[in-house]
Structure formats: structure tokens, C-alpha cells
Design a protein around this motif. Structure first.
Motif, PDB file in Angstrom:
ATOM      1  N   PHE A 177       1.043  -1.396  -0.052  1.00 39.57           N
ATOM      2  CA  PHE A 177      -0.014   0.138   0.007  1.00 39.57           C
ATOM      3  C   PHE A 177       0.846   1.203  -0.022  1.00 39.57           C
ATOM      4  O   PHE A 177       0.560   2.165  -0.741  1.00 39.57           O
ATOM      5  CB  PHE A 177      -0.911   0.104   1.040  1.00 39.57           C
ATOM      6  N   THR A 178       1.769   1.163   0.792  1.00 42.58           N
ATOM      7  CA  THR A 178       2.882   2.532   1.016  1.00 42.58           C
ATOM      8  C   THR A 178       3.535   2.703  -0.525  1.00 42.58           C
ATOM      9  O   THR A 178       3.578   3.996  -0.828  1.00 42.58           O
ATOM     10  CB  THR A 178       3.682   2.093   2.067  1.00 42.58           C
ATOM     11  N   TYR A 179       4.084   1.814  -1.291  1.00 40.69           N
ATOM     12  CA  TYR A 179       4.846   1.983  -2.315  1.00 40.69           C
ATOM     13  C   TYR A 179       3.728   2.331  -3.426  1.00 40.69           C
ATOM     14  O   TYR A 179       4.183   3.361  -4.377  1.00 40.69           O
ATOM     15  CB  TYR A 179       5.596   0.773  -2.855  1.00 40.69           C
ATOM     16  N   ARG A 180       2.680   1.946  -3.377  1.00 38.72           N
ATOM     17  CA  ARG A 180       1.559   2.458  -4.376  1.00 38.72           C
ATOM     18  C   ARG A 180       1.391   3.974  -4.152  1.00 38.72           C
ATOM     19  O   ARG A 180       1.281   4.796  -4.993  1.00 38.72           O
ATOM     20  CB  ARG A 180       0.225   1.494  -4.142  1.00 38.72           C
ATOM     21  N   LEU A 181       1.085   4.369  -2.718  1.00 38.78           N
ATOM     22  CA  LEU A 181       0.730   5.884  -2.286  1.00 38.78           C
ATOM     23  C   LEU A 181       2.030   6.508  -2.854  1.00 38.78           C
ATOM     24  O   LEU A 181       1.757   7.673  -3.479  1.00 38.78           O
ATOM     25  CB  LEU A 181       0.630   5.907  -1.049  1.00 38.78           C
ATOM     26  N   LEU A 182       3.075   6.178  -2.564  1.00 37.45           N
ATOM     27  CA  LEU A 182       4.128   7.277  -2.915  1.00 37.45           C
ATOM     28  C   LEU A 182       4.657   7.179  -4.290  1.00 37.45           C
ATOM     29  O   LEU A 182       5.039   8.126  -4.753  1.00 37.45           O
ATOM     30  CB  LEU A 182       5.400   6.585  -2.198  1.00 37.45           C
ATOM     31  N   ALA A 183       4.269   6.094  -5.072  1.00 38.81           N
ATOM     32  CA  ALA A 183       4.335   6.212  -6.394  1.00 38.81           C
ATOM     33  C   ALA A 183       3.620   7.119  -6.992  1.00 38.81           C
ATOM     34  O   ALA A 183       3.920   7.994  -8.037  1.00 38.81           O
ATOM     35  CB  ALA A 183       4.286   4.640  -7.166  1.00 38.81           C
ATOM     36  N   VAL A 184       2.278   7.181  -6.707  1.00 46.98           N
ATOM     37  CA  VAL A 184       1.080   8.233  -7.119  1.00 46.98           C
ATOM     38  C   VAL A 184       1.719   9.546  -6.821  1.00 46.98           C
ATOM     39  O   VAL A 184       1.706  10.500  -7.724  1.00 46.98           O
ATOM     40  CB  VAL A 184      -0.180   7.856  -6.550  1.00 46.98           C
TER      41      VAL A 184
END
Length: 130
Positions: free
Chosen positions: A10-17
Motif C-alpha cells: 500500500f505504501t509504495y503505491r501511494l508514494l508512486a502516485v
């Protein structure tokens, strides 16, 4: 707050966005800094500054793509630092840097919490299934 390593799903998806959104703003920054250089009769510098700004935007996109692995998080932090440094060229970038660094930290903290909660619930579900 981690500076290196891997993050949860979940964290890497948020940071990527967040990094992709930052890349869009950095692209506009590149155009603005080029136009300012041309307006100051520094046309030769304008092209160079355009490519530096677009390079920073590209770095943000690359960091977003690598966010899943151990290289993504340090690259994301590097994008934040370079965004702050871009304020030397265009002082208004301080506002952009404040917003995106605050968003970066918020998403990193909250995403880590969500990943921990998700892992705990998955473990409880597995224990209940046994």
C-alpha cells in the motif's frame, strides 16, 4: 521514518502516485524556468535549464517505477531534496517543495500504518482458519 529499504504494498503505491503528480508539476517548473531565462536574455541557459527540470521530472517518474524495490525510496527522497534545491532557480518552488515533501512524509507514515494493520489482520485470519 525510513530513508532506505522496501515498503509495503500500500505504501509504495501511494508514494508512486505522489511522485507521478510531482513529476507533472516539475515539468511545468521546467517550462517556467526556461521562460524566465529567455525573458532575462539568457536564451542559452534557457535550454539547459529546461533539460535540468525535465530531468528532475523524469527522475520522479523513474523513482515511482522503482518504488517497489529497495532503490525507490532513496530515489524518492532524492527527488524531494532536488525539488527543494530547485527553489534556488525559482523561489516559488518552495511552495511546491513544502506541499510535496509534506505529502511524501504523510503518505509514508500513513501507508506504513495501513500495511502493518493489513499484515496483522492477515495473520489473525490465518490463525483463525487453523
Amino acid at each position: 521514518m525510513p530513508l532506505v529499504g522496501t515498503t509495503g504494498k500500500f505504501t509504495y503505491r501511494l508514494l508512486a502516485v505522489a511522485l507521478v503528480g510531482q513529476a507533472v508539476v516539475l515539468s511545468f517548473f521546467a517550462l517556467v524556468v526556461r521562460a524566465l531565462a529567455i525573458a532575462d536574455d539568457r536564451a542559452a541557459d534557457g535550454g539547459r535549464l529546461l533539460w535540468v527540470g525535465l530531468g528532475l521530472a523524469a527522475l520522479a517518474v523513474v523513482a515511482a517505477g522503482l518504488m517497489r524495490g529497495p532503490v525507490g525510496l532513496p530515489l524518492g527522497w532524492l527527488v524531494q531534496v532536488l525539488t527543494w534545491a530547485s527553489a534556488l532557480l525559482v523561489p516559488a518552488m518552495v511552495g511546491v517543495a513544502v506541499v510535496f515533501t509534506a505529502l511524501w512524509v504523510l503518505l509514508l507514515v500513513q501507508g506504513t500504518r495501513v500495511d502493518a494493520l493489513s499484515a496483522r489482520r492477515a495473520a489473525e485470519g490465518a490463525a483463525a482458519a487453523e
